[in-house]
Design an enzyme around this catalytic site. Structure first.
Site, short mmCIF file in Angstrom:
data_model
loop_
_atom_site.label_atom_id
_atom_site.label_comp_id
_atom_site.label_asym_id
_atom_site.label_seq_id
_atom_site.Cartn_x
_atom_site.Cartn_y
_atom_site.Cartn_z
N ASP A 1 -4.73 3.85 -1.97
CA ASP A 1 -5.86 4.26 -1.13
C ASP A 1 -6.30 5.67 -1.48
O ASP A 1 -5.53 6.63 -1.33
CB ASP A 1 -5.46 4.20 0.35
CG ASP A 1 -5.35 2.77 0.86
OD1 ASP A 1 -6.30 2.00 0.66
OD2 ASP A 1 -4.31 2.43 1.45
N ASP B 1 -7.23 -6.09 4.17
CA ASP B 1 -6.51 -4.82 4.22
C ASP B 1 -6.64 -4.25 5.63
O ASP B 1 -7.75 -4.01 6.10
CB ASP B 1 -7.10 -3.85 3.19
CG ASP B 1 -6.42 -2.49 3.17
OD1 ASP B 1 -5.40 -2.32 3.87
OD2 ASP B 1 -6.90 -1.61 2.45
N MET C 1 -12.24 -5.44 5.17
CA MET C 1 -11.40 -4.53 5.95
C MET C 1 -11.14 -5.14 7.32
O MET C 1 -12.08 -5.52 8.03
CB MET C 1 -12.07 -3.17 6.08
CG MET C 1 -12.15 -2.37 4.79
SD MET C 1 -10.54 -1.98 4.09
CE MET C 1 -9.78 -1.01 5.39
N HIS D 1 -1.26 -1.11 -4.19
CA HIS D 1 -2.55 -0.74 -3.62
C HIS D 1 -2.57 0.76 -3.39
O HIS D 1 -1.69 1.31 -2.70
CB HIS D 1 -2.74 -1.49 -2.30
CG HIS D 1 -4.11 -1.36 -1.72
ND1 HIS D 1 -5.18 -2.12 -2.15
CD2 HIS D 1 -4.59 -0.55 -0.75
CE1 HIS D 1 -6.25 -1.79 -1.45
NE2 HIS D 1 -5.92 -0.83 -0.60
N HIS E 1 -8.33 1.48 -4.12
CA HIS E 1 -9.34 1.28 -3.08
C HIS E 1 -9.97 2.63 -2.78
O HIS E 1 -9.35 3.52 -2.19
CB HIS E 1 -8.66 0.69 -1.84
CG HIS E 1 -9.56 0.52 -0.67
ND1 HIS E 1 -9.09 0.29 0.60
CD2 HIS E 1 -10.93 0.54 -0.56
CE1 HIS E 1 -10.11 0.17 1.44
NE2 HIS E 1 -11.22 0.34 0.75
N MET F 1 -8.89 8.56 -0.52
CA MET F 1 -9.77 9.00 0.57
C MET F 1 -10.19 10.44 0.34
O MET F 1 -9.40 11.26 -0.11
CB MET F 1 -9.05 8.89 1.92
CG MET F 1 -8.44 7.52 2.19
SD MET F 1 -7.68 7.46 3.84
CE MET F 1 -6.70 5.96 3.69
N SER G 1 0.84 -1.20 0.00
CA SER G 1 0.00 0.00 0.00
C SER G 1 0.87 1.24 0.00
O SER G 1 1.66 1.47 0.93
CB SER G 1 -0.90 0.02 1.24
OG SER G 1 -1.57 1.27 1.34
N MET H 1 -12.14 4.92 -0.84
CA MET H 1 -12.83 5.19 0.42
C MET H 1 -13.45 6.58 0.29
O MET H 1 -13.01 7.55 0.92
CB MET H 1 -11.85 5.09 1.59
CG MET H 1 -11.44 3.66 1.88
SD MET H 1 -10.02 3.51 2.99
CE MET H 1 -8.69 3.59 1.79
#
Length: 226
Positions: free
Chosen positions: A33, A173, A135, A31, A64, A35, A8, A66
């Site tokens: 993330d 994750d 998660m 990965h 991913h 957000m 990540s 979020m």
């Protein structure tokens, strides 16, 4: 299915992302993330950074999201160069339609569940997906401690996947490290996101190899009972 290790970049140095991508030689995916400071209380990066990173590395990107309103934004990440996009079922208005749109654009469609979200209500959606993300921490920040209470949920999810005979990847994750990856693999996971366990190591590529070896041994034990 083969074990996959996804470092990540949330734990990487954002000022040198291209170099950090190169530092994890042997990783299956990177990965990413995303957000938005609304769905989760943190703000990271978006489409322009994903687009730049996709040009800077040959390792495929696993994004991913979020974020709120993934129905609107998720397809743009495939267009930016991501090979897999994960949306949260808690935020999606039409998860089946969204999964099909991601697939239609050539990406792998993945759905994520927060720790308190049960898998059972979404059993009928599983054939629409390429991957399911459980998660193992509350989404929003890296470096959190692994939640052991998620292990039964991972097992139940693996049972549902096997029940339907699906070639569906099961990703975990949050808090994945040398001390937790074997438990995740024995419970049924086969795709592992690791942030600080990789980028906090002196040799990130060696950390990837070590985590892979641990997970493969645990998956073999699960499969053979030996």
């Amino acid at each position: 299915m083969a074990v996959q290790i996804n470092p990540s970049i949330l734990s990487a140095d954002f000022a040198r992302l291209a170099a950090e991508a190169d530092a994890v030689t042997g990783a299956d995916w990177l990965h990413v993330d995303v957000m938005d400071n609304h769905f989760v209380p943190n703000l990271t990066l978006g489409v322009p950074i994903v687009e730049s990173l996709a040009k800077a590395t040959d390792t495929p990107l696993d994004c991913h999201l979020m974020i709120e309103d993934p129905d609107r934004w998720a397809p743009q990440y495939i267009e930016a160069g991501a090979s897999s996009v994960t949306f949260h079922v808690e935020a999606a208005a039409a998860p089946v339609r969204l999964a099909r749109e991601i697939r239609a654009k050539g990406g792998r469609a993945s759905m994520a569940l927060k720790p308190a979200t049960p898998i059972e209500p979404y059993e009928d959606l599983l054939p629409e997906l390429d991957m399911l993300l459980i998660m193992t921490v509350e989404p929003g920040f890296g470096g959190q401690a692994f939640l052991d209470i998620m292990l039964p949920k991972i097992r139940r999810t693996r049972q549902l996947i096997d029940k339907h005979g699906l070639q569906l990847w099961l990703q975990v994750d949050g808090g994945v490290s040398a001390s937790t990856i074997e438990r995740c693999a024995e419970a049924g996971a086969d795709v592992f996101v690791a942030g600080s366990a990789v980028y906090g190591a002196e040799d990130p590529a060696a950390a990837v190899r070590g985590l892979r070896a641990q997970a493969e041994a645990a998956c073999d034990h699960r499969a053979t009972g030996k």
